[in-house]
Design an enzyme around this catalytic site. Structure first.
Site, PDB file in Angstrom:
ATOM      1  N   ARG A 107       0.874  -1.183   0.000  1.00 38.16           N
ATOM      2  CA  ARG A 107       0.000   0.000   0.000  1.00 38.16           C
ATOM      3  C   ARG A 107       0.903   1.223   0.000  1.00 38.16           C
ATOM      4  O   ARG A 107       1.810   1.317   0.829  1.00 38.16           O
ATOM      5  CB  ARG A 107      -0.893   0.045   1.233  1.00 38.16           C
ATOM      6  CG  ARG A 107      -1.471   1.448   1.447  1.00 38.16           C
ATOM      7  CD  ARG A 107      -2.499   1.539   2.528  1.00 38.16           C
ATOM      8  NE  ARG A 107      -3.755   0.942   2.090  1.00 38.16           N
ATOM      9  CZ  ARG A 107      -4.938   1.195   2.660  1.00 38.16           C
ATOM     10  NH1 ARG A 107      -5.028   2.042   3.667  1.00 38.16           N
ATOM     11  NH2 ARG A 107      -6.031   0.610   2.225  1.00 38.16           N
ATOM     12  N   HIS A 134      -7.548   0.906  -6.219  1.00 33.94           N
ATOM     13  CA  HIS A 134      -7.769   0.156  -4.967  1.00 33.94           C
ATOM     14  C   HIS A 134      -8.505  -1.139  -5.339  1.00 33.94           C
ATOM     15  O   HIS A 134      -9.684  -1.317  -5.010  1.00 33.94           O
ATOM     16  CB  HIS A 134      -8.591   1.018  -4.004  1.00 33.94           C
ATOM     17  CG  HIS A 134      -8.533   0.571  -2.579  1.00 33.94           C
ATOM     18  ND1 HIS A 134      -7.746  -0.478  -2.142  1.00 33.94           N
ATOM     19  CD2 HIS A 134      -9.173   1.038  -1.458  1.00 33.94           C
ATOM     20  CE1 HIS A 134      -7.909  -0.642  -0.850  1.00 33.94           C
ATOM     21  NE2 HIS A 134      -8.762   0.263  -0.407  1.00 33.94           N
ATOM     22  N   GLN A 137     -10.419  -3.475  -2.795  1.00 35.36           N
ATOM     23  CA  GLN A 137     -11.671  -2.841  -2.337  1.00 35.36           C
ATOM     24  C   GLN A 137     -12.800  -3.132  -3.330  1.00 35.36           C
ATOM     25  O   GLN A 137     -13.954  -3.361  -2.942  1.00 35.36           O
ATOM     26  CB  GLN A 137     -11.464  -1.330  -2.195  1.00 35.36           C
ATOM     27  CG  GLN A 137     -12.696  -0.582  -1.738  1.00 35.36           C
ATOM     28  CD  GLN A 137     -13.013  -0.794  -0.269  1.00 35.36           C
ATOM     29  OE1 GLN A 137     -12.150  -0.651   0.575  1.00 35.36           O
ATOM     30  NE2 GLN A 137     -14.257  -1.144   0.034  1.00 35.36           N
ATOM     31  N   CYS A 271     -15.952   2.948   1.123  1.00 36.66           N
ATOM     32  CA  CYS A 271     -14.829   2.070   1.475  1.00 36.66           C
ATOM     33  C   CYS A 271     -14.402   2.229   2.929  1.00 36.66           C
ATOM     34  O   CYS A 271     -13.820   1.315   3.499  1.00 36.66           O
ATOM     35  CB  CYS A 271     -13.657   2.323   0.537  1.00 36.66           C
ATOM     36  SG  CYS A 271     -13.034   4.022   0.595  1.00 36.66           S
ATOM     37  N   ARG A 316     -14.029  -7.234   2.779  1.00 33.35           N
ATOM     38  CA  ARG A 316     -12.611  -7.020   2.439  1.00 33.35           C
ATOM     39  C   ARG A 316     -11.801  -8.283   2.771  1.00 33.35           C
ATOM     40  O   ARG A 316     -10.934  -8.697   2.024  1.00 33.35           O
ATOM     41  CB  ARG A 316     -12.027  -5.840   3.226  1.00 33.35           C
ATOM     42  CG  ARG A 316     -12.639  -4.480   2.968  1.00 33.35           C
ATOM     43  CD  ARG A 316     -12.442  -4.014   1.553  1.00 33.35           C
ATOM     44  NE  ARG A 316     -11.064  -4.110   1.106  1.00 33.35           N
ATOM     45  CZ  ARG A 316     -10.058  -3.285   1.470  1.00 33.35           C
ATOM     46  NH1 ARG A 316     -10.304  -2.277   2.274  1.00 33.35           N
ATOM     47  NH2 ARG A 316      -8.845  -3.436   1.004  1.00 33.35           N
TER      48      ARG A 316
HETATM   49  N1  NVA Z   1      -9.372   7.581  -1.378  1.00 32.46           N
HETATM   50  C1  NVA Z   1      -9.027   7.128  -0.050  1.00 32.46           C
HETATM   51  C2  NVA Z   1      -9.390   5.684   0.102  1.00 32.46           C
HETATM   52  C3  NVA Z   1      -9.128   5.127   1.478  1.00 32.46           C
HETATM   53  C4  NVA Z   1      -9.451   3.675   1.606  1.00 32.46           C
HETATM   54  C5  NVA Z   1      -7.543   7.340   0.187  1.00 32.46           C
HETATM   55  O1  NVA Z   1      -6.756   7.073  -0.723  1.00 32.46           O
HETATM   56  O2  NVA Z   1      -7.187   7.808   1.255  1.00 32.46           O
HETATM   57  N1   CP Z   2     -11.108   0.849   2.831  1.00 33.60           N
HETATM   58  C1   CP Z   2      -9.835   0.751   3.219  1.00 33.60           C
HETATM   59  O1   CP Z   2      -8.925   0.498   2.425  1.00 33.60           O
HETATM   60  O2   CP Z   2      -9.640   0.947   4.550  1.00 33.60           O
HETATM   61  P1   CP Z   2      -8.257   1.066   5.289  1.00 33.60           P
HETATM   62  O3   CP Z   2      -7.608   2.344   4.814  1.00 33.60           O
HETATM   63  O4   CP Z   2      -8.601   1.094   6.753  1.00 33.60           O
HETATM   64  O5   CP Z   2      -7.403  -0.113   4.921  1.00 33.60           O
END
Ligand code: NVA
Ligand code: CP
Length: 330
Positions: A107, A134, A137, A271, A316
């Site tokens: 990530r 993502h 997700q 999400c 998830r």
């Molecule tokens: N768009 C958000 C998604 C978090 C799961 C981010 O990248 O922070």
């Molecule tokens: N939706 C999601 O990716 O959550 P986190 O940032 O908590 O992993």
């Protein structure tokens, strides 16, 4: 016959409708077995590395629980404690981790980083979120839609908000691949990149999907089956953008009126994490700075019967388990 053994999971662009469907079917089977207490620890003896250059609750926990359920060991590398990027290149990191682990989750920031990692590691690499995509997700969201509607084909999914970032891009790809009707509902400057739209229109030709970009909330959400949104400012973006985003995206907040404009039985997805109240540090700060009580979704919608966000969050884990099981093989 679908066989994903040895494959990376970097974006749904790399997967056919049949392969995505295979992962969703596997996730449903693994969820059912978990509920019945039937162990599926077919990957015993293997280990996976979990690299998080950005923070996480769901994705990290999903990878850890899923890996442990499958019988695997996990090593978590947090945003500060590894050498990645600062003292060691992605290429060298990939070679080192690839020699010790059977799979690597990443990530972080640019998609090119996870792609470089995948190029240099001899083991499957899974994208746990980048600025652009993502994909894990998306599998959870598709599983949740299937559980609620029994089908993906012909489902109208509307994404409200910043449609040019990881969630908006990924929904457009997933819907285009699966034959769904995708709507990005946002101010023009938040529309997804045209090159990606064009690519998705190509997928849509094959799947029967439609893709619509609109600034009009009532037209965009009319008869929607699924209405989704995301935070207005994503991880890694500078604090300075908050003011502009709040100004631009407030008309695209998911409210009771927006949900009522969808079909009867429409569901709400997010999400998470979400700023649906002021019970978070950032929520409280933004509340004070801009006089808000909520941002991308009202607390009323978030807590309503139509909201399936916790079902989505649970999924998830089952879908990530399916990705690891399929790419690492039994
Ligand atoms: N768009 C958000 C998604 C978090 C799961 C981010 O990248 O922070
Ligand atoms: N939706 C999601 O990716 O959550 P986190 O940032 O908590 O992993």
């Amino acid at each position: 016959m679908v066989n994903l053994k040895g494959r990376d999971f970097l974006t749904l662009k790399d997967f056919s409708q049949e392969e995505i469907r295979y992962l969703l079917d596997l996730a449903a089977e693994l969820k059912e077995k978990k509920k019945q207490g039937v162990p599926v620890d077919t990957l015993r003896g293997k280990n996976v590395a979990l690299i998080f250059e950005k923070t996480s609750t769901r994705t990290r926990c999903s990878f850890e629980v899923a890996a442990h359920d499958l019988g695997m060991g996990t090593t978590y590398l947090d945003p500060k404690s590894s050498q990645i990027g600062k003292k060691e290149s992605i290429e060298d990191t990939a070679k080192v981790l690839g020699s010790m682990f059977e799979g690597i989750e990443y990530r972080g920031y640019g998609q090119e980083i996870v792609e470089e990692l995948a190029r240099h590691a001899d083991v499957p690499v899974w994208n746990g979120l980048t600025n652009e995509y993502h994909p894990t997700q998306m599998l959870a969201d598709m599983q949740t839609i299937l559980e609620n509607f029994g089908t993906l084909k012909g489902i109208k999914l509307v994404y409200m908000g910043d449609a040019r970032y990881n969630m908006g891009n990924s929904y457009m790809i997933a819907c285009a691949k699966m034959g769904m009707d995708f709507v990005a509902c946002a101010p023009k400057k938040y529309f997804p990149d045209q090159a990606l739209v064009d690519q998705c229109l190509e997928y849509a030709k094959e799947s029967g999907a439609t893709i619509t970009l609109t600034e009009d909330v009532m037209e965009g959400t009319k008869d929607a089956d699924v209405i989704c949104t995301d935070v207005w400012v994503s991880m890694g973006e500078p604090d300075e953008v908050w003011e502009e985003r709040i100004h631009d995206l407030t008309p695209y907040k998911v409210t009771k009126e927006v949900m009522a404009n969808g079909k009867r039985g429409a569901i709400f997805l997010h999400c998470l994490p979400s700023f649906h109240d002021l019970k978070t540090q950032i929520g409280e700060e933004m509340g004070k700075r801009f006089g808000l009580t909520e941002m991308e979704v009202t607390d009323e919608v978030f807590r309503s019967e139509q909201s399936k966000v916790f079902q989505e969050a649970e999924n998830r884990m089952h879908t990530i388990k399916a990705v690891m099981a399929a790419t690492l093989g039994a």
